[in-house]
Write a protein that holds these residues in place. Sequence first.
Motif, PDB file in Angstrom:
ATOM      1  N   GLY A   1       0.899  -1.176  -0.120  1.00  0.00           N
ATOM      2  CA  GLY A   1       0.007  -0.168   0.018  1.00  0.00           C
ATOM      3  C   GLY A   1       0.712   1.264  -0.093  1.00  0.00           C
ATOM      4  N   ILE A   2       0.387   2.322  -0.676  1.00  0.00           N
ATOM      5  CA  ILE A   2       0.769   3.969  -0.646  1.00  0.00           C
ATOM      6  C   ILE A   2       0.005   4.361   0.142  1.00  0.00           C
ATOM      7  CG2 ILE A   2       1.337   5.601  -1.867  1.00  0.00           C
ATOM      8  CD1 ILE A   2       1.858   3.707  -4.227  1.00  0.00           C
ATOM      9  N   ASN A   3       0.395   4.734   1.554  1.00  0.00           N
ATOM     10  CA  ASN A   3      -0.584   5.409   2.458  1.00  0.00           C
ATOM     11  C   ASN A   3       0.213   5.899   3.667  1.00  0.00           C
ATOM     12  OD1 ASN A   3      -0.227   3.086   4.265  1.00  0.00           O
ATOM     13  ND2 ASN A   3      -1.636   1.973   3.090  1.00  0.00           N
ATOM     14  N   ARG A   4      -0.385   6.550   4.553  1.00  0.00           N
ATOM     15  CA  ARG A   4       0.253   7.127   5.631  1.00  0.00           C
ATOM     16  C   ARG A   4       0.949   6.206   6.448  1.00  0.00           C
ATOM     17  NH1 ARG A   4      -2.398  12.437   8.587  1.00  0.00           N
ATOM     18  NH2 ARG A   4      -0.409  12.977   9.759  1.00  0.00           N
ATOM     19  N   GLN A   5       0.433   5.092   6.546  1.00  0.00           N
ATOM     20  CA  GLN A   5       1.190   3.962   7.420  1.00  0.00           C
ATOM     21  C   GLN A   5       2.532   3.499   6.794  1.00  0.00           C
ATOM     22  OE1 GLN A   5      -2.089   3.852   6.639  1.00  0.00           O
ATOM     23  NE2 GLN A   5      -2.729   4.786   8.512  1.00  0.00           N
ATOM     24  N   THR A   6       2.652   3.656   5.300  1.00  0.00           N
ATOM     25  CA  THR A   6       3.717   3.078   4.729  1.00  0.00           C
ATOM     26  C   THR A   6       4.652   4.120   4.565  1.00  0.00           C
ATOM     27  OG1 THR A   6       2.883   3.211   2.627  1.00  0.00           O
ATOM     28  CG2 THR A   6       2.806   0.991   3.762  1.00  0.00           C
ATOM     29  N   LEU A   7       4.321   5.284   4.203  1.00  0.00           N
ATOM     30  CA  LEU A   7       5.144   6.635   3.855  1.00  0.00           C
ATOM     31  C   LEU A   7       5.353   7.438   5.144  1.00  0.00           C
ATOM     32  CD1 LEU A   7       3.595   7.342   0.325  1.00  0.00           C
ATOM     33  CD2 LEU A   7       5.269   5.778   0.959  1.00  0.00           C
ATOM     34  N   GLY A   8       4.526   7.634   5.890  1.00  0.00           N
ATOM     35  CA  GLY A   8       4.626   8.484   7.024  1.00  0.00           C
ATOM     36  C   GLY A   8       4.318  10.055   7.085  1.00  0.00           C
ATOM     37  N   VAL A   9       3.720  10.106   5.739  1.00  0.00           N
ATOM     38  CA  VAL A   9       2.992  11.576   5.533  1.00  0.00           C
ATOM     39  C   VAL A   9       1.562  11.189   4.938  1.00  0.00           C
ATOM     40  CG1 VAL A   9       5.316  12.606   4.849  1.00  0.00           C
ATOM     41  CG2 VAL A   9       4.064  11.520   3.013  1.00  0.00           C
ATOM     42  N   PRO A  10       0.822  12.076   4.936  1.00  0.00           N
ATOM     43  CA  PRO A  10      -0.783  11.988   4.409  1.00  0.00           C
ATOM     44  C   PRO A  10      -0.522  11.715   2.875  1.00  0.00           C
ATOM     45  CG  PRO A  10      -0.186  14.044   5.608  1.00  0.00           C
ATOM     46  CD  PRO A  10       1.048  13.500   5.690  1.00  0.00           C
ATOM     47  N   VAL A  11      -1.457  10.964   2.369  1.00  0.00           N
ATOM     48  CA  VAL A  11      -1.425  10.341   1.160  1.00  0.00           C
ATOM     49  C   VAL A  11      -3.071  10.541   0.515  1.00  0.00           C
ATOM     50  CG1 VAL A  11      -1.424   8.555  -0.640  1.00  0.00           C
ATOM     51  CG2 VAL A  11       0.499   8.812   1.295  1.00  0.00           C
ATOM     52  N   ILE A  12      -3.270  11.249  -0.497  1.00  0.00           N
ATOM     53  CA  ILE A  12      -4.380  11.372  -0.960  1.00  0.00           C
ATOM     54  C   ILE A  12      -4.569  10.768  -2.398  1.00  0.00           C
ATOM     55  CG2 ILE A  12      -6.298  13.037  -2.207  1.00  0.00           C
ATOM     56  CD1 ILE A  12      -5.866  15.038  -0.132  1.00  0.00           C
ATOM     57  N   ALA A  13      -5.324   9.871  -2.616  1.00  0.00           N
ATOM     58  CA  ALA A  13      -5.568   9.169  -3.946  1.00  0.00           C
ATOM     59  C   ALA A  13      -6.554   9.626  -4.521  1.00  0.00           C
ATOM     60  CB  ALA A  13      -5.671   7.569  -3.691  1.00  0.00           C
ATOM     61  N   VAL A  14      -6.256   9.783  -6.245  1.00  0.00           N
ATOM     62  CA  VAL A  14      -7.058  10.149  -7.178  1.00  0.00           C
ATOM     63  C   VAL A  14      -7.031   8.983  -8.095  1.00  0.00           C
ATOM     64  CG1 VAL A  14      -7.470  11.628  -9.057  1.00  0.00           C
ATOM     65  CG2 VAL A  14      -6.853  12.587  -6.964  1.00  0.00           C
ATOM     66  N   GLY A  15      -8.253   8.525  -8.700  1.00  0.00           N
ATOM     67  CA  GLY A  15      -8.278   7.325  -9.405  1.00  0.00           C
ATOM     68  C   GLY A  15      -9.672   7.662 -10.312  1.00  0.00           C
ATOM     69  N   VAL A  16      -9.354   6.895 -11.406  1.00  0.00           N
ATOM     70  CA  VAL A  16     -10.427   6.608 -12.551  1.00  0.00           C
ATOM     71  C   VAL A  16     -10.629   5.515 -12.973  1.00  0.00           C
ATOM     72  CG1 VAL A  16     -11.417   7.458 -14.868  1.00  0.00           C
ATOM     73  CG2 VAL A  16     -10.121   9.391 -13.222  1.00  0.00           C
ATOM     74  N   PRO A  17     -11.921   4.854 -12.875  1.00  0.00           N
ATOM     75  CA  PRO A  17     -11.953   3.431 -13.371  1.00  0.00           C
ATOM     76  C   PRO A  17     -11.830   3.390 -15.035  1.00  0.00           C
ATOM     77  CG  PRO A  17     -14.059   4.339 -12.587  1.00  0.00           C
ATOM     78  CD  PRO A  17     -13.156   5.183 -12.305  1.00  0.00           C
ATOM     79  N   THR A  18     -11.002   2.464 -15.300  1.00  0.00           N
ATOM     80  CA  THR A  18     -10.965   2.326 -16.651  1.00  0.00           C
ATOM     81  C   THR A  18     -11.145   0.981 -17.249  1.00  0.00           C
ATOM     82  OG1 THR A  18      -8.472   1.985 -16.390  1.00  0.00           O
ATOM     83  CG2 THR A  18      -9.089   4.246 -16.703  1.00  0.00           C
ATOM     84  N   VAL A  19     -11.518   0.088 -16.208  1.00  0.00           N
ATOM     85  CA  VAL A  19     -11.636  -1.335 -16.769  1.00  0.00           C
ATOM     86  C   VAL A  19     -12.774  -1.861 -15.837  1.00  0.00           C
ATOM     87  CG1 VAL A  19      -9.320  -1.617 -17.686  1.00  0.00           C
ATOM     88  CG2 VAL A  19     -10.022  -2.239 -15.354  1.00  0.00           C
ATOM     89  N   VAL A  20     -13.380  -3.020 -16.527  1.00  0.00           N
ATOM     90  CA  VAL A  20     -14.437  -3.607 -15.795  1.00  0.00           C
ATOM     91  C   VAL A  20     -13.989  -5.132 -15.886  1.00  0.00           C
ATOM     92  CG1 VAL A  20     -16.822  -4.265 -15.369  1.00  0.00           C
ATOM     93  CG2 VAL A  20     -16.162  -1.971 -16.236  1.00  0.00           C
ATOM     94  N   ASP A  21     -14.174  -6.034 -14.793  1.00  0.00           N
ATOM     95  CA  ASP A  21     -13.817  -7.254 -14.770  1.00  0.00           C
ATOM     96  C   ASP A  21     -14.813  -7.987 -15.965  1.00  0.00           C
ATOM     97  OD1 ASP A  21     -13.628  -9.945 -14.344  1.00  0.00           O
ATOM     98  OD2 ASP A  21     -13.506  -9.858 -12.031  1.00  0.00           O
ATOM     99  N   ALA A  22     -14.411  -8.977 -16.722  1.00  0.00           N
ATOM    100  CA  ALA A  22     -15.075  -9.434 -17.853  1.00  0.00           C
ATOM    101  C   ALA A  22     -16.264 -10.436 -17.067  1.00  0.00           C
ATOM    102  CB  ALA A  22     -14.496 -10.344 -18.761  1.00  0.00           C
ATOM    103  N   VAL A  23     -16.221 -11.184 -16.095  1.00  0.00           N
ATOM    104  CA  VAL A  23     -16.870 -11.829 -15.400  1.00  0.00           C
ATOM    105  C   VAL A  23     -18.195 -10.989 -14.821  1.00  0.00           C
ATOM    106  CG1 VAL A  23     -17.638 -13.392 -13.235  1.00  0.00           C
ATOM    107  CG2 VAL A  23     -15.327 -13.522 -14.410  1.00  0.00           C
ATOM    108  N   THR A  24     -17.966  -9.901 -14.439  1.00  0.00           N
ATOM    109  CA  THR A  24     -19.188  -8.747 -13.813  1.00  0.00           C
ATOM    110  C   THR A  24     -19.746  -8.490 -15.128  1.00  0.00           C
ATOM    111  OG1 THR A  24     -17.590  -7.938 -12.352  1.00  0.00           O
ATOM    112  CG2 THR A  24     -19.676  -6.766 -12.833  1.00  0.00           C
ATOM    113  N   ILE A  25     -19.312  -8.104 -16.221  1.00  0.00           N
ATOM    114  CA  ILE A  25     -20.084  -7.790 -17.571  1.00  0.00           C
ATOM    115  C   ILE A  25     -20.933  -8.849 -17.666  1.00  0.00           C
ATOM    116  CG2 ILE A  25     -19.981  -7.239 -19.788  1.00  0.00           C
ATOM    117  CD1 ILE A  25     -17.297  -5.333 -19.289  1.00  0.00           C
ATOM    118  N   THR A  26     -20.458  -9.990 -17.964  1.00  0.00           N
ATOM    119  CA  THR A  26     -21.123 -11.084 -18.077  1.00  0.00           C
ATOM    120  C   THR A  26     -22.344 -11.653 -17.485  1.00  0.00           C
ATOM    121  OG1 THR A  26     -19.200 -12.151 -19.347  1.00  0.00           O
ATOM    122  CG2 THR A  26     -21.091 -13.581 -18.809  1.00  0.00           C
ATOM    123  N   LEU A  27     -21.955 -11.389 -16.186  1.00  0.00           N
ATOM    124  CA  LEU A  27     -23.118 -11.704 -15.180  1.00  0.00           C
ATOM    125  C   LEU A  27     -24.373 -10.690 -15.196  1.00  0.00           C
ATOM    126  CD1 LEU A  27     -24.105 -13.080 -12.883  1.00  0.00           C
ATOM    127  CD2 LEU A  27     -22.784 -11.554 -11.463  1.00  0.00           C
TER     128      LEU A  27
END
Length: 333
Positions: free
Chosen positions: A220-246
């Motif tokens: 993980g990249i977070n406050r516990q591993t780095l010792g400083v505050p961490v903010i994450a920005v993410g955008v979903p770009t993929v979907v699991d094929a099993v989920t789409i099929t279901l």
Amino acid sequence: MADGSVENLVGWFRTDLAIEAAEMVAVSPQEEIPGVKVDRSEDNGIAVNRVSVLNQEGQKRIGKAVGNYITLEVPGLRKRDIPLQDRVSQTFTRELNNMAQFTEEMNILVVGLGNWNVTPDALGPRVVRDLLVTRHLMTLTPEVLGDGYRSVCAIAPGVLGLTGIETSEIILGIVQNIKPDLVLAIDALASRSMSRVNTTIQIADTGINPGSGVGNKRMGINRQTLGVPVIAVGVPTVVDAVTITLDTIDRAVDKLIKQNPEGSKIFNVLEGMERDERFALIKEVLEPYNENLMVTPKEIDTIIDDISIIVSGGLNAAFHPVIHREESTKYMH
């Protein structure tokens, strides 16, 4: 699912979005989840979902770390609406400012996670490419910038398969040397819904696990591993094929049963199966082709370019008050 916990759902659906995890656990949109607070607002085509995981009970329920998650949902981004993209960037800036509480003297390290050779995973490096980095100027020629800029540096460390080094180890080494006040990590995510792919931006103050979107979790990249505050920005770009099929089978069965109540044997069998049984069946069928098969839209190249501009523009305005003021003035006229 019977105990209202995500523990029976994580084997089904792969998602990095807190709002989707909460939706899977809640029986109805109005249901309250113990230890989790969900608020939703909408303004001019931009839906803002705020999920707060308040305690360990909430973390157990939806499988997300204690903290705050803000999700911007903008279906109109699929249409390449430039004025809408500008509004999304401004909304992103506002929400990031509220979460990060930037100070004037803050030193910021931006980390663009992902593999620049794989388009659905290239969001982080693309955003870093378009950032206004200033740390070197403030160190060497501070008079060039003037007021209204913060110290920002950035890196796209690649992935383990390219470097042979854990991404978190690279970042930790940099953090120990330059001692930033905040680390902001950008990464591509996975969604359980095709409608949210490339139309959703999540901001979280809990950090991130590189590779989690494709089932390849790293340190993980977070406050516990780095010792400083961490903010994450993410955008979903993929979907699991099993989920789409279901989802496809669920909709097909519902539609065909309605059209023909007597139905055929196969559809009657599928209708009588629990959803986890359907999921297990699909997973078994797809396993020979690769259990971790992920799906992304065919126009992903254009989409990644567009969304990276939105995110980098929003980050530049959030980091540097002078840019934020100029953008705000522009939209007043």
